[in-house]
Design an enzyme around this catalytic site. Structure first.
Site, PDB file in Angstrom:
ATOM      1  N   TYR A 136       4.530  -0.440   9.116  1.00 35.52           N
ATOM      2  CA  TYR A 136       4.838   0.929   8.692  1.00 35.52           C
ATOM      3  C   TYR A 136       6.350   1.150   8.764  1.00 35.52           C
ATOM      4  CZ  TYR A 136       4.708   2.344  13.742  1.00 35.52           C
ATOM      5  OH  TYR A 136       4.914   2.479  15.106  1.00 35.52           O
ATOM      6  N   TRP A 144      10.808  13.188  15.218  1.00 36.50           N
ATOM      7  CA  TRP A 144      10.155  11.937  15.600  1.00 36.50           C
ATOM      8  C   TRP A 144      10.919  10.698  15.175  1.00 36.50           C
ATOM      9  CZ3 TRP A 144       8.171   8.771  11.567  1.00 36.50           C
ATOM     10  CH2 TRP A 144       8.135   9.371  10.301  1.00 36.50           C
ATOM     11  N   PRO A 147       8.521   0.549   6.431  1.00 36.25           N
ATOM     12  CA  PRO A 147       9.167  -0.683   5.979  1.00 36.25           C
ATOM     13  C   PRO A 147      10.517  -0.446   5.315  1.00 36.25           C
ATOM     14  CG  PRO A 147       7.469  -0.058   4.427  1.00 36.25           C
ATOM     15  CD  PRO A 147       7.361   0.901   5.590  1.00 36.25           C
ATOM     16  N   GLY A 179       0.820  -1.198   0.000  1.00 37.92           N
ATOM     17  CA  GLY A 179       0.000   0.000   0.000  1.00 37.92           C
ATOM     18  C   GLY A 179       0.856   1.250   0.000  1.00 37.92           C
ATOM     19  N   TYR A 196      -3.328  13.105   9.897  1.00 40.03           N
ATOM     20  CA  TYR A 196      -2.359  13.479   8.867  1.00 40.03           C
ATOM     21  C   TYR A 196      -2.748  14.786   8.169  1.00 40.03           C
ATOM     22  CZ  TYR A 196      -0.698   8.611   9.181  1.00 40.03           C
ATOM     23  OH  TYR A 196      -0.216   7.391   9.608  1.00 40.03           O
ATOM     24  N   SER A 229       5.714   7.611   0.145  1.00 38.12           N
ATOM     25  CA  SER A 229       6.516   8.442  -0.752  1.00 38.12           C
ATOM     26  C   SER A 229       5.584   9.340  -1.545  1.00 38.12           C
ATOM     27  CB  SER A 229       7.344   7.582  -1.714  1.00 38.12           C
ATOM     28  OG  SER A 229       8.107   8.420  -2.565  1.00 38.12           O
TER      29      SER A 229
END
Length: 446
Positions: A219, A230, A221, A22, A58, A274
Site C-alpha cells: 500500500y 496520518w 506505493p 489494483g 473505509y 486515486s
C-alpha cells in the site's frame, strides 16, 4: 515475468491468483463527496483494473459493490474477473465476531464472497459499535487478542466459501511465524499487505515472505497524500525523486508509473489509491515497458526506510512515575520500518502520565517524548510527526535494540526538567525482555 494489461496475475499459495495492480479505495469520509468512490471504481474497471482493495472501515464498500455490480450488469466483466480484498477491523478480532463481520461486509457489497479477506492489523481495539473506542480521557481502548484464534475463524470463513483466500496486513516476521507455526494450521496467509515503495522497499520482509510463498501487497506505493492526520509530511515526496523522474523521461512515463513498475516487476502487488480519472488511467499504463536490471538496482538504492503512513493512534506507552519506571501499556503500531539493529531507542520522560512514540524516518530513531505539561527545553509544542534533534541529543540513556519492546524496565526520572535521568537498568540486547504487550509489532522484524 511476461506482464500485460490483460494478464498480470501471480499465483497465491492456495491455488488462487491475484492481479499485480489494483485500485486502492481509502478516502477520508469527512472530505470525500458521496459517489466519488463509485465513479472511481467504474473508471478503473473500464481502464482494465480487475483488482479492487477496500475495507469496512473505509465507509465506502457500498459504492465499491455498486460499481462492480453495475459493470457486471453492463456485460463489461463477470464476477470471477474481479478480485476484491476486504479487511477485518481491529474491533472484530474475537473469533465469534469474524464471520459475522465478513457477512456484514458481503451484505454491504451485495456480493456472495470476497476474493481475499485479511486481518488489517495485528492488534485489537475493544469490541463494540465504536470503530475507534476511547475512554473518558480520550485514550484508545485496546483489547487482548489471540491472533491464532482469530486466524482459525478466518480459516472457517474460507471453508464456508465466504472468502476465496485469507491473509494478513502489517504483520512482522514474528507474527507471521506465530500463525504459520500454529498447531493444526489449515491455511497459511497467502499475502501480507504492508507499506512498500522505492523509499521503503522492505527487502528483508520481502525475502522472508518469498521464502514462505507469501505475496507482499504494497500500500502507498507512490508515497501517499500529505494528510497530517496520518501521514509523516516531513518525509520527502517520493514522486519528486530525480532518479524516478530521469528514468521516466527515458520511457516517456511519469515518476508514479516508474515507481509502480518497479514493484510490479519484482513481484510486489501494488494498490495505488486515486479517485482522479486521469491518474487512475495513468497508473494502469505500466505494462507497455520494462525496467532494465541496472534501473531496478538504481531504484532499489533509493531505499531510505522512510515510512509515510504513521497511525499514531496505535502507539501508546504508559509512564508510571509513582514507581519510577516506564512500563508498556500497549505499543501496537503499524510502524513496520525495516528492522535495523543499529537503530537507537531512547526515552525522554517529562513529569507527566503518558508518552507517545514517534519516529524520525531519516535516522530510524525512536524516542518517547512527554506530550503534556509545560514546555521543557522548548520541546512543546512539537509536531506529532517530528522529533527535534535536541531531544535525542540531550537524552543520556540509550538502548541499542532490534526490538523496541525491549524497553527500559527501571528508569529513574529526575524531577523538574525531565532531563536528569539515572540509568538503573537498561535492558541489553541479550538481557531479560520486558513483558510483551499483546502486539509488539512496532516494526517488521526480520
Amino acid at each position: 515475468m511476461n506482464l500485460t494489461a490483460e494478464s498480470h496475475r501471480i499465483p497465491l499459495s492456495d491455488g488462487n491468483s491475484i492481479p499485480l495492480l489494483g485500485l486502492g479505495t481509502y478516502a477520508d469520509p469527512q472530505k470525500t463527496p458521496k459517489g466519488s468512490c463509485l465513479e472511481a471504481v467504474k473508471i478503473a474497471i473500464d481502464a482494465g483494473y480487475r483488482h479492487i482493495d477496500g475495507a469496512f472501515v473505509y465507509y465506502n464498500e457500498h459504492e465499491v459493490g455498486q460499481a462492480i455490480r453495475e459493470k457486471i450488469a453492463e456485460g463489461k466483466i463477470k464476477r470471477e474477473d474481479i478480485f476484491y480484498c476486504g479487511k477485518l477491523w481491529n474491533t472484530c478480532h474475537p473469533p465469534e465476531l469474524v464471520r459475522p463481520t465478513l457477512e456484514k461486509t458481503l451484505k454491504i457489497l451485495q456480493l456472495d464472497y470476497v476474493d481475499l479477506y485479511i486481518i488489517e492489523l495485528p492488534m485489537a481495539f475493544k469490541p463494540g459499535d465504536a470503530l475507534y473506542p476511547k475512554d473518558e480521557n480520550g485514550k484508545f481502548i485496546y483489547h487482548e487478542t489471540d491472533l491464532c484464534a482469530t486466524w482459525e475463524a478466518m480459516e472457517a470463513c474460507k471453508d464456508a466459501g465466504l472468502a476465496k483466500s485469507i491473509g494478513v496486513s502489517n504483520f512482522n516476521r514474528r507474527q507471521l511465524e506465530m500463525i504459520m507455526n500454529k498447531p493444526g494450521l489449515k491455511y497459511k496467509p497467502v499475502s501480507n499487505q504492508v507499506e512498500c515503495h522505492p523509499y521503503f522497499t522492505q527487502p528483508k520482509l520481502l525475502e522472508f515472505c518469498r521464502q514462505h510463498d507469501i505475496v507482499i501487497v504494497g500500500y502507498s506505493p507512490l508515497g501517499t497524500s500529505r494528510d497530517e492526520s496520518w501521514v509523516n509530511v516531513s518525509s520527502p515526496p517520493l514522486l519528486k525523486d530525480p532518479v524516478l523522474n530521469a528514468i521516466g523521461k527515458k520511457y516517456n512515463k511519469t515518476a508514479a508509473q516508474i515507481a509502480l513498475r518497479f514493484n510490479v516487476q519484482r513481484g510486489v502487488v501494488v494498490i495505488p489509491k486515486s479517485f482522479n480519472p486521469q491518474r487512475i488511467r495513468e497508473n494502469f499504463q505500466i505494462f507497455d515497458f520494462s525496467l532494465t536490471e541496472k534501473e531496478m538496482k538504481e531504484i532499489e538504492a533509493l531505499n531510505k526506510n522512510v515510512r509515510y503512513v504513521e497511525l499514531l493512534m496505535s502507539s501508546l506507552v504508559q509512564s508510571d512515575l509513582s514507581t519510577g519506571g516506564v512500563t508498556i501499556q500497549s505499543i501496537p503500531s503499524v510502524m513496520n520500518t525495516e528492522n535495523k539493529v543499529e537503530a537507537d531507542v531512547c526515552a525522554l520522560p517529562a513529569p507527566i502520565s503518558s508518552t507517545t512514540w514517534m519516529s524520525t524516518p531519516s535516522r530510524s530513531r525512536f524516542c518517547a517524548i512527554g506530550t503534556h505539561g509545560p514546555p521543557y527545553i522548548g520541546l512543546m509544542p512539537i509536531s506529532k510527526h517530528t522529533l527535534l534533534d535536541q531531544a535525542s541529543q540531550r537524552v543520556s540513556t540509550f538502548m541499542r535494540t532490534a526490538n523496541p519492546c525491549k524497553i527500559l524496565e527501571n528508569l529513574s526520572v529526575g524531577s523538574g526538567t525531565g532531563l536528569s535521568m539515572a540509568r538503573t537498568d537498561v535492558l541489553p540486547e541479550t538481557g531479560k525482555e520486558a513483558p510483551r504487550p499483546v502486539w509488539d509489532g512496532y516494526r517488521n522484524e526480520v
